[in-house]
Design an enzyme around this catalytic site. Structure first.
Site, mmCIF file in Angstrom:
data_model
loop_
_atom_site.group_PDB
_atom_site.id
_atom_site.type_symbol
_atom_site.label_atom_id
_atom_site.label_comp_id
_atom_site.label_asym_id
_atom_site.label_seq_id
_atom_site.Cartn_x
_atom_site.Cartn_y
_atom_site.Cartn_z
ATOM 1 N N SER A 78 -55.089 59.118 11.270
ATOM 2 C CA SER A 78 -56.126 60.376 11.153
ATOM 3 C C SER A 78 -56.830 60.594 9.568
ATOM 4 C CB SER A 78 -55.773 61.591 12.134
ATOM 5 O OG SER A 78 -54.367 61.883 11.468
ATOM 6 N N THR A 180 -55.057 65.996 9.189
ATOM 7 C CA THR A 180 -55.430 66.076 8.087
ATOM 8 C C THR A 180 -54.224 65.844 7.290
ATOM 9 O OG1 THR A 180 -57.765 66.459 8.226
ATOM 10 C CG2 THR A 180 -56.068 67.278 6.577
ATOM 11 N N THR A 198 -57.342 63.271 5.036
ATOM 12 C CA THR A 198 -57.975 62.864 6.429
ATOM 13 C C THR A 198 -59.038 61.699 6.719
ATOM 14 O OG1 THR A 198 -58.687 64.318 8.129
ATOM 15 C CG2 THR A 198 -59.668 64.284 6.783
ATOM 16 N N ARG A 208 -71.070 62.717 8.192
ATOM 17 C CA ARG A 208 -70.359 64.103 7.991
ATOM 18 C C ARG A 208 -68.737 64.471 7.574
ATOM 19 N NH1 ARG A 208 -64.639 66.041 9.490
ATOM 20 N NH2 ARG A 208 -64.558 68.290 10.725
ATOM 21 N N THR A 231 -55.603 72.062 8.349
ATOM 22 C CA THR A 231 -56.184 70.946 9.541
ATOM 23 C C THR A 231 -56.776 71.754 10.134
ATOM 24 O OG1 THR A 231 -55.294 69.459 10.639
ATOM 25 C CG2 THR A 231 -53.839 71.345 10.692
ATOM 26 N N GLY A 232 -57.161 70.477 12.015
ATOM 27 C CA GLY A 232 -57.879 70.648 12.758
ATOM 28 C C GLY A 232 -59.448 70.888 12.719
HETATM 29 N N1 ASP Z 1 -59.855 69.051 9.505
HETATM 30 C C1 ASP Z 1 -59.554 67.814 9.618
HETATM 31 C C2 ASP Z 1 -61.613 67.825 9.194
HETATM 32 O O1 ASP Z 1 -62.587 68.883 10.046
HETATM 33 C C3 ASP Z 1 -60.077 67.012 10.380
HETATM 34 C C4 ASP Z 1 -58.402 67.493 10.840
HETATM 35 O O2 ASP Z 1 -57.486 67.813 10.698
HETATM 36 O O3 ASP Z 1 -58.023 67.212 12.304
HETATM 37 O O4 ASP Z 1 -61.743 66.699 9.399
#
Ligand code: ASP
Length: 319
Positions: A78, A180, A198, A208, A231-232
């Site tokens: 990731s 991330t 990330t 994107r 994160t997320g």
């Molecule tokens: N926040 C990151 C994104 O949307 C992904 C993640 O942290 O899970 O690219």
């Protein structure tokens, strides 16, 4: 004479010294130096960051060193090398960094470079800009001595080909098709910095960009108050300018843990149905070295390194 600004700053710090009994989310006592990183890979990142912090180094150097650990690890799918690709099979990376002076640098939609966090730092230090994207970011990286490399590993390519069979874009909370590394630190001099890097959501549309390279969304540092990272699912974080919100909530006197909870609740309030299906986690640290985290779904972990060692915690979750 106490200016209004100083007063707000002092009351914010004073409030966070209060016992955490009234706090819904769990809080922690402050100390410095300290470094916090998102997810299990944060433990490894903290080890490299700690080498710098424990020898009196600068938080900025520590967060960059920490972020480079998962970036360079092909097994982490990731971040950086080995990151899962977009739906066209291309690995595109996002990163940003911010120091104690409010300087910041960012790259997005960057291909072929293993350490986007170091390119982001160069953008901060060597250009009049904050953000470079795509081919322009790559051109800048190459001109500054970064090497062009293949980021798609055999394993990630295999996973992408498997995904192509159904081609359904359905990010699942906490599994390694996103995650991330956000890393925030307070050094022995009492200065804060942060970094965030990330490969974004796996199988995203080409082009994107998520929250991670956006100053204020995926990362924010205000050396008077604190630092936050997220994160997320980045779209949900961008909608509320998440990390800037967390820092402003700390400025208003909330503990780091409560500030993270209130930001998550903002997401919930705006779209309760969507919030049930996605993961978002915030991690925050204030100027006193107190920290906290809060997330939507169970499963968000974060690592904290202080003089007491390097430990992994579960983020308190809404659901
Ligand atoms: N926040 C990151 C994104 O949307 C992904 C993640 O942290 O899970 O690219």
């Amino acid at each position: 004479m106490t200016t209004r600004r100083k007063f707000i700053q002092l009351s914010a710090l004073g409030a966070s010294l209060l016992p955490f009994g009234k706090s819904f989310a769990k809080g922690h006592e402050g100390q410095k130096p300290i470094v916090l990183s998102t997810w299990n890979f944060g433990l490894q990142a903290n080890v490299d960051a700690w080498k710098i912090l424990s020898s009196g180094g600068r938080a900025l150097d520590a967060v960059e060193a920490g972020a480079r650990v998962p970036e360079g690890d092909p097994k982490e799918t990731s971040v950086g090398l080995g990151g899962l690709p977009d739906r066209e099979g291309k690995v595109t990376l996002d990163a940003c960094i911010m120091d104690e002076h409010g300087n910041c640098g960012s790259v997005a939609f960057l291909e072929h470079i293993v350490h986007p966090i170091s390119v982001a730092r160069k953008v901060m230090e060597k250009t009049p800009h904050v953000m470079l994207v795509g081919d322009g970011a790559l051109q800048f990286a190459l001109a500054n001595g970064f090497k062009k490399e293949k980021l798609l590993t055999k394993e990630s390519e295999k996973a992408w080909k498997e995904w192509l069979k159904k081609s359904e874009y359905k990010p699942v909370a906490n599994i390694e098709n996103h995650d991330t590394i956000g890393i925030i630190a307070l050094d022995a001099q009492g200065n804060l910095s942060g970094a965030c890097t990330t490969s974004g959501m796996a199988y995203k549309m080409r082009g994107r960009v998520g929250d991670s390279p956006i100053i204020g969304a995926g990362l924010y540092v205000d050396n008077e108050i604190g630092a936050a990272t997220s994160t997320g699912v980045g779209e949900e974080v961008i909608r509320i300018v998440g990390c800037h919100l967390v820092v402003e909530l700390m400025r208003q006197g909330n503990s780091p843990a409560d500030a993270c909870r209130l930001a998550v609740e903002r997401i919930l309030k705006k779209n309760p149905e969507k919030a049930k299906q996605v993961q978002v986690g915030f991690l925050a640290l204030n100027k006193n070295g107190e920290y906290g985290a809060y997330c939507l779904q169970k499963g968000f972990t974060y690592a904290v390194h202080t003089n007491d060692g390097n430990k992994l915690y579960d983020g308190v979750s809404h659901f």
